[in-house]
Design an enzyme around this catalytic site. Structure first.
Site, PDB file in Angstrom:
ATOM      1  CD  GLU A  98      -1.217  -0.193   3.727  1.00 41.26           C
ATOM      2  OE1 GLU A  98      -2.267  -0.829   3.547  1.00 41.26           O
ATOM      3  OE2 GLU A  98      -0.879   0.234   4.830  1.00 41.26           O
ATOM      4  CG  HIS A 128      -3.209   0.109   7.571  1.00 40.20           C
ATOM      5  ND1 HIS A 128      -3.083  -0.620   6.425  1.00 40.20           N
ATOM      6  CD2 HIS A 128      -4.050  -0.590   8.363  1.00 40.20           C
ATOM      7  CE1 HIS A 128      -3.808  -1.730   6.518  1.00 40.20           C
ATOM      8  NE2 HIS A 128      -4.407  -1.716   7.693  1.00 40.20           N
TER       9      HIS A 128
END
Lengths: 390, 291
Positions: free
Chosen positions: B209, B247
């Protein structure tokens, strides 16, 4: 979490990091009073918003008389400041910092950040103060000095010497001053669980002393629990109202520009869902992670936040149940449609734990506007088509 | 074969008697994981889920011979728990807890490295060797035994990827969630060579990511050392700059850490990069040949 310049400087003072004297005010009257108290003869009137580039945006100005302080305070307070770090709409200035003018001989740059590769704090310094450090890094990387500090040994004199020589300081007193300055800054970075401290510019005075003319600080949200004094500095007016509202319900939300609202479990899948919508020719309206404990209430809240955005033409609910059970999400969706007026097509894809039960629940509920997606690709395609009115 | 864990791995749980620890330990036991006990200070001598509870990790190792610890303690105590495990001689700590302070993880990881202990996480779903051993919070039923290794920063994308691979008729050797925090334990560059060396793993799925540069480092390593086919997806192509996407580590700062630069680096290293996670299963079928 980020804080204002005046708050960062309060912390600096506590640790003996030199900064000019200043007072935070919220009215023009108090601005003049603060200037009188500081004494002058020169003051700086500074807009307090959580974004860099305030000077270029017209939010930081020099005053040479009390009258000028009054005029500038009146001008800056209540203005909407647009900088390269704000959105295009800018940020409303509600607080000012009235500060003593400083004796500026040179403008330098100093910051402490976490180096993710080295997994330790990194002190960065440059002789190119006052500039955007990303531009300096891109154009003249040799002008940035980096000194990692291993927390196991802490800040040592040699770290300071690397900074001093790197900045070309030859005077022994100046060397001592910068070493002491950086050492205190490192200590306050570690003790407060800061994520970053940036001083731009760091000023060298005619006497060879160093002063933090600006101060920007961000903190590790996960560590705020052990720093109640810092948690108290949070200024909610600087944060996005929808994101705050979502956070109250354990939802992680970020608004985007598109037309398809997304409700997903897990940050990675939430981003992956946005990417898939984009790949299929649609545009995502938001990032929304419902987290591991989604229930009817949180799903309803999610719908409510998504639907506040008038651009939303369809909603894609994409859940891969692990800990989150799909039947609970299905019931949540049904409850949510009772509480909230969902007036756009809702495409639902539920996979993983208890997915067959969930499919049964949704089928029996007979909700208008509800379309079932078989998998991620199928659901995204149906959402894109629905948003286009197909 | 598999990597890091198998059916014989002896596992203890730190934070064993807490709500999360109990729930997931029970699920792991049901999956077949050899959980030999747990640690909760001041509850030593008790029995929980039919397993012995110890006051310290040291005592637990002495009595059970455990080599792996699954950590569920609250965020503020994660650093302490990891350092205790490292000094006591645990070989691999799987840190599930979300929200551990970054400073604590700097200290804990450095200490773990010093004592030769590997770590996974924090804020990760854990690790599973299909149909043998599950150390984490993933739904075990979707991981069918097979020949594909999987590494991911995201929990739900791990499930999504594994599910697609299995739906295509393939299966998983070991799947590992490495977590999306700014500081994590084992990452692509430690795990990829393990899959390369594992005779049962024939292809690798790598899910990354935005934020940081672990995927860029992985691209370099793949180019030089990995001969097995790799399929990759990078989440966050449509994420805005400067925003943390769920996150803590998923943030594009300035021009660094974008999905685009990571995808390009991986493609240049010969990786099959998919633009949507919906394509992971198909891509694996392509590189391994239809089943």
């Amino acid at each position: 979490m980020n804080i204002h310049e005046y708050q960062a400087k309060q912390i600096f003072k506590k640790y003996g990091v030199p900064t000019p004297k200043g007072i935070m005010v919220e009215s023009v009257k108090d601005a003049v009073k603060a200037a009188e108290q500081l004494g002058g003869p020169v003051w700086v009137v500074k807009a307090q918003i959580h974004a860099g580039g305030r000077g270029l945006g017209g939010g930081v100005k020099l005053a040479k008389s009390l009258e000028e302080v009054e005029t500038l305070a009146d001008e800056i307070l209540g203005m909407t400041l647009v900088t390269h770090q704000t959105t295009a709409e800018g940020k409303l200035v509600q607080k000012l910092y009235i500060e003593d003018g400083a004796d500026i001989k040179e403008e330098l740059y100093l910051s402490v950040v976490l180096d993710r590769k080295l997994e330790m704090p990194l002190i960065m310094a440059s002789t190119e103060g006052g500039m955007n450090i990303e531009d300096v890094a891109a154009n003249t990387p040799e002008k940035i000095i980096t000194v990692p500090v291993d927390p196991a040994i802490g800040f040592q004199s040699f770290h300071g010497r690397e900074l001093a020589f790197g900045l070309g300081l030859t005077d022994k007193d100046e060397q001592k001053n910068i070493i002491r300055f950086a050492s205190k800054l490192y200590t306050l970075y570690m003790e407060n669980d800061a994520e970053m401290i940036e001083i731009n510019p760091l000023v060298k005075t005619g006497k060879g002393e160093f002063i933090a003319l600006d101060g920007k600080m961000g903190f590790d949200n996960s560590a705020l629990g052990r720093h109640p004094d810092i948690a108290e500095m949070r200024d909610l007016s600087e944060e996005d109202a929808d994101e705050l509202e979502a956070a109250k319900y354990g939802l992680s939300y970020v608004a985007l520009d598109g037309e398809i609202g997304c409700m997903v479990n897990g940050a990675g899948l939430a981003m992956g869902t946005m990417d898939t919508i984009n790949y299929m020719g649609g545009t995502p309206a938001n990032f929304l992670d419902v987290g591991g404990s989604a229930n009817a209430e949180t799903v309803a809240k999610g719908f409510e936040i998504i639907l506040k955005n008038p651009k939303v033409k369809a909603i894609f609910v994409n859940i891969f149940g692990g800990i989150v059970r799909c039947d609970r999400i299905a019931n949540g969706i049904i409850e949510a449609t009772k509480i909230t007026d969902v007036n756009v097509p809702v495409i639902v894809r539920l996979d993983g734990t208890n997915a067959p039960e969930a499919a049964e629940i949704l089928k029996n509920a007979n909700i208008a506007n509800l379309i079932v997606g078989d998998d991620l690709g199928d659901g995204a395609a149906k959402a894109v088509a629905a948003a286009k009115g197909e | 074969m598999s990597i890091l864990i198998n059916k014989d791995t002896k596992v203890i749980v730190q934070g064993f008697t807490g709500k999360e620890g109990s729930f997931h330990a029970e699920q792991c036991i049901a999956y077949g994981t050899n959980i030999v006990g747990g640690v909760t200070p001041n509850k030593g001598g008790q029995t929980h889920l039919d397993k012995p509870v110890f006051n310290t990790v040291g005592e637990a190792i002495k009595a059970t011979g455990a080599t792996v610890s699954m950590i569920f303690v609250p965020p503020a105590f994660v650093g302490d728990a990891v350092m205790e495990a490292a000094e006591a001689g645990i070989e691999l700590a799987v840190i599930i807890t979300e929200g551990a302070p970054v400073k604590d993880m700097q200290m804990a990881k450095a200490h773990a490295t010093k004592h030769g202990m590997k770590t996974l996480g924090p804020n990760c779903p854990g690790i599973i060797t299909a149909e043998e051993c599950k150390i984490g919070i993933m739904p075990g039923s979707i991981f069918k035994k097979g020949n594909v290794g999987l590494i991911s920063k995201s929990g739900t994308l791990t499930y999504e990827g594994a599910n697609q691979v299995c739906n295509e008729g393939f299966g998983i050797t070991t799947a590992i969630g490495i977590g999306g925090d700014p500081i994590i334990g084992l990452s692509y560059n430690q795990i990829l060579p393990m899959f390369e060396a594992d005779p049962e793993t024939e292809a690798i799925v790598m899910i990354g990511e935005i934020g940081g540069d672990l995927e860029i480092q992985a691209a370099k390593l793949i180019k030089e050392q990995i001969t097995k086919p790799v399929v990759a997806f990078i989440a966050g192509q449509t994420a805005p700059k400067g925003k943390t996407m769920g996150h803590a580590g998923a943030i594009v700062s300035g021009s660094a850490g974008t999905a685009k630069e990571k995808m390009e680096a991986l493609e240049a290293a010969g990786v099959k990069v998919v633009v949507s996670p919906a394509e992971i299963g198909k891509a694996i079928a392509e590189v391994l040949g239809k089943k």
